[in-house]
Design a protein around this motif. Structure first.
Motif, PDB file in Angstrom:
ATOM      1  N   THR A 112       0.861  -1.190   0.000  1.00 45.93           N
ATOM      2  CA  THR A 112       0.000   0.000   0.000  1.00 45.93           C
ATOM      3  C   THR A 112       0.896   1.239   0.000  1.00 45.93           C
ATOM      4  OG1 THR A 112      -0.164  -0.131   2.404  1.00 45.93           O
ATOM      5  CG2 THR A 112      -1.967  -1.093   1.143  1.00 45.93           C
ATOM      6  N   PRO A 113       1.408   1.629  -1.173  1.00 47.19           N
ATOM      7  CA  PRO A 113       2.310   2.785  -1.219  1.00 47.19           C
ATOM      8  C   PRO A 113       1.588   4.071  -0.824  1.00 47.19           C
ATOM      9  CG  PRO A 113       1.664   2.156  -3.433  1.00 47.19           C
ATOM     10  CD  PRO A 113       1.125   1.106  -2.501  1.00 47.19           C
ATOM     11  N   GLY A 114       2.256   4.881  -0.043  1.00 46.57           N
ATOM     12  CA  GLY A 114       1.684   6.152   0.373  1.00 46.57           C
ATOM     13  C   GLY A 114       0.806   6.044   1.599  1.00 46.57           C
ATOM     14  N   SER A 115       0.600   4.857   2.089  1.00 43.87           N
ATOM     15  CA  SER A 115      -0.217   4.657   3.286  1.00 43.87           C
ATOM     16  C   SER A 115       0.700   4.240   4.423  1.00 43.87           C
ATOM     17  CB  SER A 115      -1.250   3.557   3.040  1.00 43.87           C
ATOM     18  OG  SER A 115      -2.005   3.319   4.203  1.00 43.87           O
ATOM     19  N   ARG A 116       0.429   4.793   5.567  1.00 40.44           N
ATOM     20  CA  ARG A 116       1.213   4.384   6.730  1.00 40.44           C
ATOM     21  C   ARG A 116       0.285   4.254   7.916  1.00 40.44           C
ATOM     22  NH1 ARG A 116       3.100   9.147   9.900  1.00 40.44           N
ATOM     23  NH2 ARG A 116       2.047  10.899   8.930  1.00 40.44           N
ATOM     24  N   ASN A 117       0.668   3.439   8.825  1.00 37.86           N
ATOM     25  CA  ASN A 117      -0.122   3.219  10.022  1.00 37.86           C
ATOM     26  C   ASN A 117       0.413   4.167  11.086  1.00 37.86           C
ATOM     27  OD1 ASN A 117      -1.455   2.330  12.249  1.00 37.86           O
ATOM     28  ND2 ASN A 117      -1.030   0.170  11.914  1.00 37.86           N
ATOM     29  N   GLY A 118      -0.287   5.245  11.322  1.00 38.46           N
ATOM     30  CA  GLY A 118       0.187   6.264  12.251  1.00 38.46           C
ATOM     31  C   GLY A 118      -0.483   6.223  13.603  1.00 38.46           C
ATOM     32  N   HIS A 119      -1.202   5.158  13.894  1.00 37.93           N
ATOM     33  CA  HIS A 119      -1.880   5.117  15.191  1.00 37.93           C
ATOM     34  C   HIS A 119      -0.931   4.679  16.289  1.00 37.93           C
ATOM     35  CE1 HIS A 119      -2.114   0.727  14.839  1.00 37.93           C
ATOM     36  NE2 HIS A 119      -2.477   0.725  16.112  1.00 37.93           N
ATOM     37  N   CYS A 120      -1.290   4.987  17.511  1.00 43.17           N
ATOM     38  CA  CYS A 120      -0.488   4.539  18.648  1.00 43.17           C
ATOM     39  C   CYS A 120      -1.409   4.262  19.829  1.00 43.17           C
ATOM     40  CB  CYS A 120       0.581   5.558  19.023  1.00 43.17           C
ATOM     41  SG  CYS A 120      -0.098   7.109  19.609  1.00 43.17           S
TER      42      CYS A 120
END
Length: 73
Positions: free
Chosen positions: A62-70
């Motif tokens: 999934t280019p351009g997607s990142r998991n930014g949750h914490c």
């Protein structure tokens, strides 16, 4: 300035973040200097030098997607 190129090729699926939200079977991604330069079924790199080639068979990218949750406690 030297250009660093990474080719990620032959992923089972590339789930794009473009306006059409394409899902590309057998897709490839070209990264130039830490930026996505191309996403497509095949990418012709015959006219450019690629520093690293990553065979991504059996993966979903999934280019351009990142998991930014914490999680905060």
């Amino acid at each position: 300035m030297q250009v660093n190129r990474i080719l990620i090729k032959d992923a089972a699926y590339v789930i794009t973040m473009d306006e059409k939200r394409r899902i590309i079977s057998g897709g490839s991604i070209l990264i130039e200097n830490d930026r996505i330069a191309a996403v497509d079924k095949t990418i012709d790199v015959s006219q450019v030098d690629v520093d690293t080639v990553i065979e991504a068979k059996d993966t979903v990218i999934t280019p351009g997607s990142r998991n930014g949750h914490c999680h905060i406690r």
